[in-house]
Scaffold this active site. Structure first.
Site, short mmCIF file in Angstrom:
data_model
loop_
_atom_site.label_atom_id
_atom_site.label_comp_id
_atom_site.label_asym_id
_atom_site.label_seq_id
_atom_site.Cartn_x
_atom_site.Cartn_y
_atom_site.Cartn_z
N CYS A 1 0.88 -1.22 0.01
CA CYS A 1 -0.01 0.10 0.04
C CYS A 1 0.73 1.14 0.12
CB CYS A 1 -0.88 -0.06 1.43
SG CYS A 1 -2.17 -1.44 1.16
N THR B 1 -10.39 -24.03 3.79
CA THR B 1 -11.05 -24.43 2.41
C THR B 1 -11.67 -25.83 2.55
OG1 THR B 1 -9.17 -25.54 1.56
CG2 THR B 1 -8.74 -23.44 1.49
N PRO C 1 -9.75 -30.22 4.59
CA PRO C 1 -9.51 -29.58 6.15
C PRO C 1 -7.97 -29.58 6.33
CG PRO C 1 -10.04 -31.99 5.99
CD PRO C 1 -10.12 -31.39 4.33
N ALA D 1 -6.91 -20.73 3.53
CA ALA D 1 -6.64 -19.80 2.79
C ALA D 1 -6.93 -18.38 3.31
CB ALA D 1 -7.23 -19.90 1.18
N GLY E 1 -6.72 -13.47 2.27
CA GLY E 1 -6.49 -12.53 1.36
C GLY E 1 -6.93 -12.27 0.35
N TYR F 1 -16.07 15.93 21.81
CA TYR F 1 -15.95 17.09 21.37
C TYR F 1 -15.18 18.05 22.17
CZ TYR F 1 -18.12 21.80 21.14
OH TYR F 1 -18.08 23.28 20.97
#
Lengths: 567, 567
Positions: free
Chosen positions: B52, B285, B288, B292, B294, B438
């Protein structure tokens, strides 16, 4: 039939108090009911002024005094057909006759009502200080207070002594300190508690104290002002309870407020133990024709369930809206409790709180586990990342109970997220999974709030045993301190007799730990708690009795400014 | 017995993919289990790099390239005893034998696993553009991509042509535009959708378009790139679907990604309709022994319940942690859905989204009411207040469904609060009552989030009927437009045939409205919706059929940049 057509709708609404809560109620009432008569009685000359903005005009940051005056009786009549009467003090309520006695410069009259809203606010607590009527002594709550302080400051010589003493280091006191320093005054701050900003837990307050000292503010903590006398040159001389004498050209006293509930009390309305007007979830008092809001009422504090006044602008405004809804038969949104979310800027730092502090939880006997983090306010690889120092308390079942944060940036955002999470009853698991906005200028893929959740999960489910800065003396007496920071960090200052093994070398050097521990507990720490988390897990899984210093060296040295690190 | 002592604990953990999700999983696995073998396979030369952050090094804002490389195989071995193998591509999974085939520069080998984590990420979509292999064409996803773009920019003459074409105006595309402009390039931005940042609803996107144009970016919306050819001087010539030809020294293509799920598919793991690996709440997934996380997995989108990939760093990191917990038998925190919270900086503006957009709700056929506000990011009387333009959708029962915001300051905070509220299932009533921090530098007694709640309450309970910018043409054809702004505002631009009565004069001039309306609906508006709220309430209570323009003139002119106001 719509609510506003209901035959029981009050035709004559009277509001006592024309600032936050009162004016919110009057405006909402008008929007709901075009035909009611709505009279707002305000004893001062100002309605709907920005009282939270006063310190920032004193500092000069808000240049234009008029910008603090959000509305006038004229503008309110034009926009909302409100009959706003300044210089009008409500002195009595005749509940049987449903009238309010109004005192003005021109005389006294009785004003009838069908629905009465009390929003009188709070009055400043006058501390037991001799000589408090000295002309140099001010408070900072109203526009005339502000005008008087500014006039005093303007009279000071540019190159002569410019000395201020601020008594009370609460929110407004700290804002006054910053404002007076901005005007070039030498400021001394006097606080009876042992730390500045008493609603903040003691362990975070030294960060603010350091910032104040950096900006030249002299701190006098754990002492009170006992007398104000006149010096020979007409200035004031403030004597503290420890004998210190502080010369002052200006003294600002803000030691707290109490509910302005005299009118309600004299009318026989039910009050709480701490003097706030007692109201139900719709802001209705013990008299079904009278509602009350703002600093004058008693609220239920979230988390503890204790009742008492919580003088904050946000709740006051929303209570006003709710009271108007209630008196006009509109659907209300009952609010069961107040979190006490609050924030203050202290020079370059921000401090903010929500929910119960550790001190509050301890007093209330509520079991809790404390977690400390120092994550960056945005991605560490993006320039300008600042640590957000967070201390949060969780119930054994994981529920968030309260959070406090101090830092240079991003503090308000995290406290607002935590206040929202607290209101929603979220747990450590929920915080860990919150999906917050991430791009490098704004946060991290693992936001400080997520990090707080991760650490709390580890602590609460037993994955990460921890020890606290308050336990230091016990730890030094009975444990091996294992400092897993780098050699360079260790050399800059460490605990006496600590063993330094950088976390990257720990797996190969477990024998050294075993020998040094000699059967004792191993108290691990690094700078912030991240590396020591890894190290503690290595030790625990290798059969050691070990725990991690919550918040690491940063939290320890902040909470214990008296500590002299070994070098 | 603690979970990590369980006999079924995997001894050999293999992680495919060494960035966000994969590395989070590996680190968490190590902290939970000191004794397991943990191998991380990464096909590139870089692990745990800040993808990123790439655009911000391109811009020069992140000066040091090394700061993007958060860890190395060496640092990960030292701290976490991880066996990180770069240049190692997993090419096949033998699920029966529980081995992964690994291809390296030195050959191929099979690596056995007890637990396998797939975190292969996503691959860039290659759009159907002729000549995409032109040497001037790049994408911006990896460190080598970044290096290549920077090398290209560095080769450009300081005073000659410096022309870039960016294809795709999504999050990364916009960041690339900003970065290239910061490097002094003339940038043209090409987007197939009719507005920039397609996840943002069309009505807010013109704010970003305006900011881009102000900074010299040429926008080509609603068109695609169809070909890249070589110009005589060796630079590129990009032809768009509308025939426009754009000369370019550099072309950056980022038109989206798709799950890198080929390895999973070839291993026979279940995939979703959109190609993401299908996983359960613990990231497991259909096998077993395989998890997985992302960009490669399919998630359930909150609000709509639809499934598909949502490529975001935050969820990826937390999924990695969860997968490690699951494979090691640790208590997991199942996450049912992803909100899709995302944010981007576009020069001086910030745009952020959470939950479902209007477009998404419409496609999914979910009933919703849209509310628009433009409240200041802090107190209006405090200098520098900037409007936060918020558009939010609520279910008929009041539940928040999604929110989007654009502005110059305070946008990230409000979207984070709204993301938290959304996750908690909060309603308009809850937003109205949120207790946020505030003080004048940080917010308002009625925060923009509270204001959003207030308006939504009024809309949902029928107190405030509203009309929307999209309904303008109908309104112009069938209603009286009543513009309640001041005469000066009206003079600066207004709708044709609108009647101007400032809201402060409305009560006295109702007859004029009655005459002008002649039985028609009265469509009220002011600048932002605040004054017209009062006016609409006056009219409704006076028997008019009236409604308020949601978001006022600001929302209308933003959503309809084609509109030519009458002057």
């Amino acid at each position: 039939m719509s609510p506003t057509d209901a035959p029981s709708t009050p035709r004559r609404i009277v509001v006592v108090g024309g600032v936050a809560g009162g004016m919110s109620a009057a405006a909402r009432a008008r929007r709901l009911d075009e035909s009611a008569s709505i009279v707002v009685l305000e004893q001062s000359q100002y309605v709907s002024f920005a009282n939270c903005g006063l310190p920032y005009h004193l500092s000069g940051e808000i240049e234009d005094r008029d910008s603090l005056l959000l509305h006038t009786p004229q503008s309110l009549r034009a926009a909302l057909a409100l009959d706003v009467r300044t210089g009008s003090r409500a002195t009595a309520i005749d509940r049987a006759a449903r009238t309010v006695t109004v005192e003005t410069a021109d005389g006294t009259y009785d004003l009838p009502y069908d629905a009465l809203l009390l929003a009188p606010g709070a009055v400043a607590v006058r501390p037991p200080v001799e000589g408090l009527d000295h002309p140099a002594v001010h408070q900072l709550r109203t526009v005339p207070d502000l005008d008087a302080i500014i006039a005093s400051v303007d009279r000071l010589p540019a190159d002569g002594p410019r000395r201020a003493v601020v008594v009370g280091a609460g929110f407004i006191g700290l804002e006054a300190v910053e404002a007076l320093a901005a005007r070039g005054l030498d400021v001394a701050l006097v606080e009876l508690a042992d730390h500045v900003l008493p609603p903040l837990d003691a362990e975070l307050a030294p960060l603010l104290a350091g910032e104040l000292r950096t900006h030249g503010v002299a701190l006098h903590l754990g002492v009170s002002a006992s007398a104000v006398a006149s010096a020979d040159d007409g200035s004031a001389l403030v004597t503290l309870s420890d004998g210190t004498r502080l010369p002052a050209d200006l003294v600002v006293v803000n030691v707290g407020v109490r509910p302005a509930s005299a009118l309600a009390r004299e009318a026989g309305l039910e009050l709480g133990e701490r003097g706030g007007i007692r109201v139900d979830h719709d802001q209705r008092t013990s008299d079904p024709h009278i509602w009350a809001v703002g600093d004058a009422v008693e609220v239920v504090q979230a988390v503890t369930g204790l009742t008492g006044p919580v003088p904050l602008a946000g709740p006051a405004n929303r209570q006003g809206r709710r009271a108007a809804d209630s008196m006009l038969g509109h659907r209300t949104t009952p609010q069961a409790s107040v979190l006490g979310t609050a924030i203050v800027r202290v020079f370059g730092l921000t401090a903010a709180v929500t929910g119960a502090s550790q001190a509050t939880l301890q007093r209330a006997g509520i079991p809790h586990e404390v977690v400390r983090t120092h994550a960056g306010h945005h991605a560490g690889y993006f320039p300008g990342a600042e640590q957000v120092h967070v201390v949060a308390s969780f119930a054994p079942d994981g529920r968030l109970l309260g959070a406090q944060a101090v830092g240079r940036d991003g503090v308000d955002k995290r406290i607002d997220v935590l206040a929202t999470a607290l209101r929603a009853g979220m747990t450590a698991d929920d915080l860990a999974e919150l999906e917050l906005a991430y791009a490098p200028p704004y946060g991290s893929a693992k936001d400080p709030v997520n990090m707080l959740g991760f650490v709390a999960q580890n602590v609460l489910d037993g994955t990460l045993p921890q020890w606290h800065p308050t336990e230091l003396d016990d730890v030094l007496a009975s444990s091996l301190v294992l400092d897993v920071r780098s050699r360079a960090e260790f050399a800059r200052g460490h605990l006496a007799d600590a063993l330094n093994i950088p976390h990257t070398e720990l797996r190969e050097r477990l024998d050294e730990v075993r020998e040094a521990a000699a059967g004792r507990h191993v108290a691990v720490h690094c700078a912030s708690g991240v590396r020591s988390n890894i190290a503690t897990r290595v030790l625990v899984q290798s059969g050691f009795d070990a725990s991690n210093l919550s918040g690491g060296w940063i939290s320890l040295t902040t909470a214990r400014p008296d500590l002299t690190p070994t070098r």
